[in-house]
Design a protein around this motif. Structure first.
Motif, PDB file in Angstrom:
ATOM      1  N   MET A  38       0.722  -1.277   0.040  1.00 39.66           N
ATOM      2  CA  MET A  38       0.031  -0.005   0.037  1.00 39.66           C
ATOM      3  C   MET A  38       0.826   1.085   0.074  1.00 39.66           C
ATOM      4  O   MET A  38       0.368   2.198  -0.642  1.00 39.66           O
ATOM      5  N   ALA A  39       2.284   1.202   0.795  1.00 43.87           N
ATOM      6  CA  ALA A  39       2.902   2.542   0.752  1.00 43.87           C
ATOM      7  C   ALA A  39       3.563   2.522  -0.610  1.00 43.87           C
ATOM      8  O   ALA A  39       3.695   3.856  -1.203  1.00 43.87           O
ATOM      9  N   ASN A  40       3.804   1.500  -1.426  1.00 45.23           N
ATOM     10  CA  ASN A  40       4.531   1.654  -2.665  1.00 45.23           C
ATOM     11  C   ASN A  40       3.442   2.120  -3.618  1.00 45.23           C
ATOM     12  O   ASN A  40       3.559   3.041  -4.379  1.00 45.23           O
ATOM     13  N   MET A  41       2.324   1.819  -3.743  1.00 42.00           N
ATOM     14  CA  MET A  41       0.975   2.324  -4.410  1.00 42.00           C
ATOM     15  C   MET A  41       0.830   3.911  -4.038  1.00 42.00           C
ATOM     16  O   MET A  41       0.730   4.421  -5.126  1.00 42.00           O
ATOM     17  N   ARG A  42       0.754   4.277  -3.001  1.00 37.54           N
ATOM     18  CA  ARG A  42       0.605   5.435  -2.418  1.00 37.54           C
ATOM     19  C   ARG A  42       1.753   6.186  -3.099  1.00 37.54           C
ATOM     20  O   ARG A  42       1.555   7.609  -3.622  1.00 37.54           O
ATOM     21  N   ASN A  43       2.925   6.056  -2.998  1.00 34.55           N
ATOM     22  CA  ASN A  43       4.218   6.654  -3.411  1.00 34.55           C
ATOM     23  C   ASN A  43       3.941   6.896  -5.102  1.00 34.55           C
ATOM     24  O   ASN A  43       4.381   7.948  -5.524  1.00 34.55           O
TER      25      ASN A  43
END
Length: 57
Positions: A38-43
């Motif tokens: 999720m953090a990767n997608m947000r970034n």
């Protein structure tokens, strides 16, 4: 491995909102949001938005 969860819940007498609030208050939503993917997608989303903004300038 990726996991996508879509929850569509229609409740009567405010039950859908109670369900959403319970998901938030118990920390389930935060646990999902804090997963590495999720953090990767947000970034990636933030980077894409930045690039699109720069292209329009």
């Amino acid at each position: 491995m990726s996991l996508t969860i879509n929850i569509y819940y229609i409740g009567k007498n405010g039950n859908a909102k109670k369900f959403a609030n319970e998901m938030i208050s118990t920390g389930i939503v935060d646990m999902i949001r804090n997963e590495e993917g999720m953090a990767n997608m947000r970034n990636l989303g933030e980077n894409m938005a930045y690039l699109l903004k720069k292209i329009k300038e």
